[in-house]
Design an enzyme around this catalytic site. Structure first.
Site, mmCIF file in Angstrom:
data_model
loop_
_atom_site.group_PDB
_atom_site.id
_atom_site.type_symbol
_atom_site.label_atom_id
_atom_site.label_comp_id
_atom_site.label_asym_id
_atom_site.label_seq_id
_atom_site.Cartn_x
_atom_site.Cartn_y
_atom_site.Cartn_z
ATOM 1 N N HIS A 61 -81.028 58.014 -28.386
ATOM 2 C CA HIS A 61 -81.671 58.792 -27.310
ATOM 3 C C HIS A 61 -81.771 57.931 -26.053
ATOM 4 O O HIS A 61 -82.616 57.039 -25.962
ATOM 5 C CB HIS A 61 -83.065 59.256 -27.774
ATOM 6 C CG HIS A 61 -83.802 60.091 -26.774
ATOM 7 N ND1 HIS A 61 -84.381 61.298 -27.091
ATOM 8 C CD2 HIS A 61 -84.064 59.915 -25.448
ATOM 9 C CE1 HIS A 61 -84.969 61.806 -26.021
ATOM 10 N NE2 HIS A 61 -84.800 60.973 -25.010
ATOM 11 N N HIS A 112 -80.681 57.855 -21.488
ATOM 12 C CA HIS A 112 -80.373 58.639 -20.271
ATOM 13 C C HIS A 112 -79.556 57.755 -19.333
ATOM 14 O O HIS A 112 -80.056 57.326 -18.283
ATOM 15 C CB HIS A 112 -81.660 59.066 -19.570
ATOM 16 C CG HIS A 112 -82.501 60.007 -20.363
ATOM 17 N ND1 HIS A 112 -82.444 61.370 -20.205
ATOM 18 C CD2 HIS A 112 -83.410 59.784 -21.349
ATOM 19 C CE1 HIS A 112 -83.295 61.955 -21.046
ATOM 20 N NE2 HIS A 112 -83.896 61.014 -21.752
ATOM 21 N N LYS A 166 -79.228 58.574 -15.604
ATOM 22 C CA LYS A 166 -80.355 58.249 -14.710
ATOM 23 C C LYS A 166 -80.496 56.747 -14.473
ATOM 24 O O LYS A 166 -81.124 56.324 -13.509
ATOM 25 C CB LYS A 166 -81.672 58.716 -15.333
ATOM 26 C CG LYS A 166 -81.877 60.196 -15.463
ATOM 27 C CD LYS A 166 -83.315 60.455 -15.954
ATOM 28 C CE LYS A 166 -83.652 61.935 -15.973
ATOM 29 N NZ LYS A 166 -83.105 62.659 -17.131
ATOM 30 N N HIS A 171 -86.115 67.473 -26.241
ATOM 31 C CA HIS A 171 -87.270 66.695 -25.783
ATOM 32 C C HIS A 171 -88.468 67.614 -25.995
ATOM 33 O O HIS A 171 -88.491 68.723 -25.459
ATOM 34 C CB HIS A 171 -87.184 66.394 -24.287
ATOM 35 C CG HIS A 171 -86.286 65.256 -23.925
ATOM 36 N ND1 HIS A 171 -84.928 65.294 -24.075
ATOM 37 C CD2 HIS A 171 -86.574 64.033 -23.399
ATOM 38 C CE1 HIS A 171 -84.411 64.151 -23.656
ATOM 39 N NE2 HIS A 171 -85.383 63.358 -23.239
ATOM 40 N N GLU A 187 -93.806 65.876 -24.612
ATOM 41 C CA GLU A 187 -93.978 64.532 -24.045
ATOM 42 C C GLU A 187 -95.216 64.553 -23.153
ATOM 43 O O GLU A 187 -95.133 64.455 -21.935
ATOM 44 C CB GLU A 187 -92.717 64.127 -23.262
ATOM 45 C CG GLU A 187 -92.704 62.642 -22.910
ATOM 46 C CD GLU A 187 -91.410 62.210 -22.234
ATOM 47 O OE1 GLU A 187 -90.478 63.022 -22.141
ATOM 48 O OE2 GLU A 187 -91.355 61.047 -21.783
ATOM 49 N N ASP A 239 -84.381 55.373 -24.747
ATOM 50 C CA ASP A 239 -84.779 56.319 -23.708
ATOM 51 C C ASP A 239 -84.338 55.815 -22.333
ATOM 52 O O ASP A 239 -83.221 55.371 -22.166
ATOM 53 C CB ASP A 239 -86.286 56.598 -23.773
ATOM 54 C CG ASP A 239 -86.635 58.015 -23.299
ATOM 55 O OD1 ASP A 239 -85.718 58.806 -23.050
ATOM 56 O OD2 ASP A 239 -87.840 58.335 -23.195
ATOM 57 N N ASN A 240 -85.235 55.797 -21.358
ATOM 58 C CA ASN A 240 -84.816 55.499 -19.974
ATOM 59 C C ASN A 240 -84.764 54.008 -19.687
ATOM 60 O O ASN A 240 -85.487 53.224 -20.293
ATOM 61 C CB ASN A 240 -85.788 56.159 -19.009
ATOM 62 C CG ASN A 240 -85.806 57.668 -19.171
ATOM 63 O OD1 ASN A 240 -86.339 58.171 -20.157
ATOM 64 N ND2 ASN A 240 -85.204 58.370 -18.254
#
Ligand SMILES: [Zn+2]
Length: 436
Positions: A78, A80, A83, A229, A232, A330-331
């Site tokens: 998972h 991104h 981004k 998602h 959250e 994640d990010n």
């Protein structure tokens, strides 16, 4: 040692520590931390044998690793990377979830050309590769017109990286985007054409059930796996995880479903939690927690008081019920998380601290390797086995406390039986993308 591993097609790594949860077919006595000493024989890019280490039996030319830990290459399910690394030009003004959403939306509309997305993606993949990741799933913001820009970039990137990182993508849009039925059907078709995964962000909108039905029916129509998602937030009224499980059971969906975040579950009353977990287990959902991003965004307080909960979901309770659980990056360096470098050792280290993956460690290491590999349908990934490809990471640490106390920046990543160049990309490469 790196040159010995790089130059020869065949070698034996003797006296290494392997973990029970990430090694197949090793007949040895494992200690209470789950480790056993072993010898790994590599030939022609594959592991030809894994055997219990016996001093007397180790071949004379074996490279003695003196008990260092070897883990299979990581699987990051998972992320991104569309981004990633926009932070310098678009920071989160206040560290909140809404701050992240708005900042990212503005940056996307203004700057996400194919070239911009491709350069940042490639930077992220080089970092992940250098840290020892072998497979990675990214979400791709797919609100118009971004889907027409990012999906072709992903398809090219997947080809470029084939053999180094197995790349997957899931579309990402707020569930309210599904109301535009025609457009969503077109998106599902595009995702199917790219052999992607169908994904949405679920919110507690009044027509959530109806919209979820539409998501499931498109996934069934195109034989797509699903990736959500969900919840959250710290809002106890957010129960979309339960709604997803119910939709899965109701629709008879047979593909894989991965659900990320599920933060609000940790705030809900026990009886509600039990009901949700029953349904999640019955529906066969897998759950991924994103501990670093959750720690950053959840319980962020406008009055600048101290956060009082960790933001993560109930992974222990899930695992106890047989629900497959993973942790992931994640990010990275974007408004949703100001830090990070797609280093799954960092994710595992943070998860150990935030989620208590210790006392006992048990099979938690599977959460960054074998379990996400299964969810992503990647046979042979995330596990060391005779006959498998020689893709693993040699650490300095000889125990969990040694492994998780230092960054292990000097780890050796072996791919197809050869030590790779682990040079990380220089941030300065991105400077040209950061100017107005
Ligand atoms: Zn995410």
């Amino acid at each position: 040692m790196t040159s010995q591993i790089s130059d020869s097609g065949q070698f034996v790594l003797g006296n290494v520590r392997l973990h029970r949860s990430l090694t197949l077919g090793l007949a040895a006595t494992f200690d209470t931390d789950g480790f056993a000493l072993a010898d790994i024989t590599v030939a022609n890019g594959r592991i030809s044998a894994i055997a219990a280490h016996k001093k007397s039996k180790a071949p004379a030319d074996a490279i003695d690793l003196a008990g260092r830990i070897i883990l299979p290459c990581f699987v990051d399910c998972h992320t991104h990377i569309d981004k990633g690394h926009i932070w310098p030009r678009k920071p989160n003004p206040d560290g909140t979830f809404m701050g992240a959403l708005n900042a990212t939306g503005t940056d996307r509309a203004a700057r996400w050309s194919a070239e911009d997305v491709a350069k940042r993606m490639d930077f992220s993949l080089r970092s992940a590769y250098a840290h020892g990741t072998k497979a990675l799933r990214t979400h791709l913001d797919s609100v118009p017109p971004q889907e027409e820009i990012s999906w072709p970039v992903f398809e090219t990137m997947r080809e470029t990286w084939r053999g180094r990182i197995e790349l997957q993508a899931a579309c990402l849009l707020g569930i309210e985007g599904v109301r535009d039925t025609k457009w969503f059907e077109k998106l599902a078709k595009r995702v199917a054409a790219a052999k992607g995964v169908l994904g949405v962000v679920t919110y507690m909108v009044p027509d959530l059930e109806e919209l979820l039905d539409k998501v499931f029916s498109e996934a069934i129509k195109h034989r797509l796996d699903l990736d959500f998602h969900a919840d959250e937030t710290d809002d106890v009224a957010a129960i979309s995880l339960k709604k997803i499980a119910e939709a899965a059971l109701w629709s008879g969906f047979e593909g894989n479903i991965l659900v990320g975040h599920c933060c609000s579950l940790a705030r809900q009353p026990d009886l509600d939690v039990l009901d949700t977990l029953d349904k999640v287990a019955k529906a066969g959902l897998a759950v991924v927690s994103l501990p670093m991003c959750n720690l950053y965004l959840q319980d962020r307080r406008a009055d600048l008081t101290t956060p009082r909960w960790r933001g993560v979901t109930l992974l222990h309770e899930m695992k106890a019920r047989g629900i497959p659980v993973a942790v992931a990056s994640d990010n990275t360096r974007d408004p949703f998380y100001a830090y990070g470098d797609l280093d799954m050792l960092e994710v595992y280290r943070m998860a150990t601290r935030i989620l208590h993956f210790d006392h006992p460690v048990a099979d938690w290491p599977q959460a960054v390797a074998a379990t996400p590999a299964k969810v992503m349908r990647l046979d042979g990934f995330g596990m060391l086995a005779a006959g498998g490809s020689a893709d693993f990471i040699i650490f300095k640490g000889r125990s969990w406390t040694e492994l998780l106390s230092r960054p292990e920046s000097d780890r050796i990543v072996v791919r197809d039986g050869k030590a790779i160049d682990r040079q990380l990309p220089d941030y300065a490469e991105l400077d040209e993308l950061m100017v107005d």
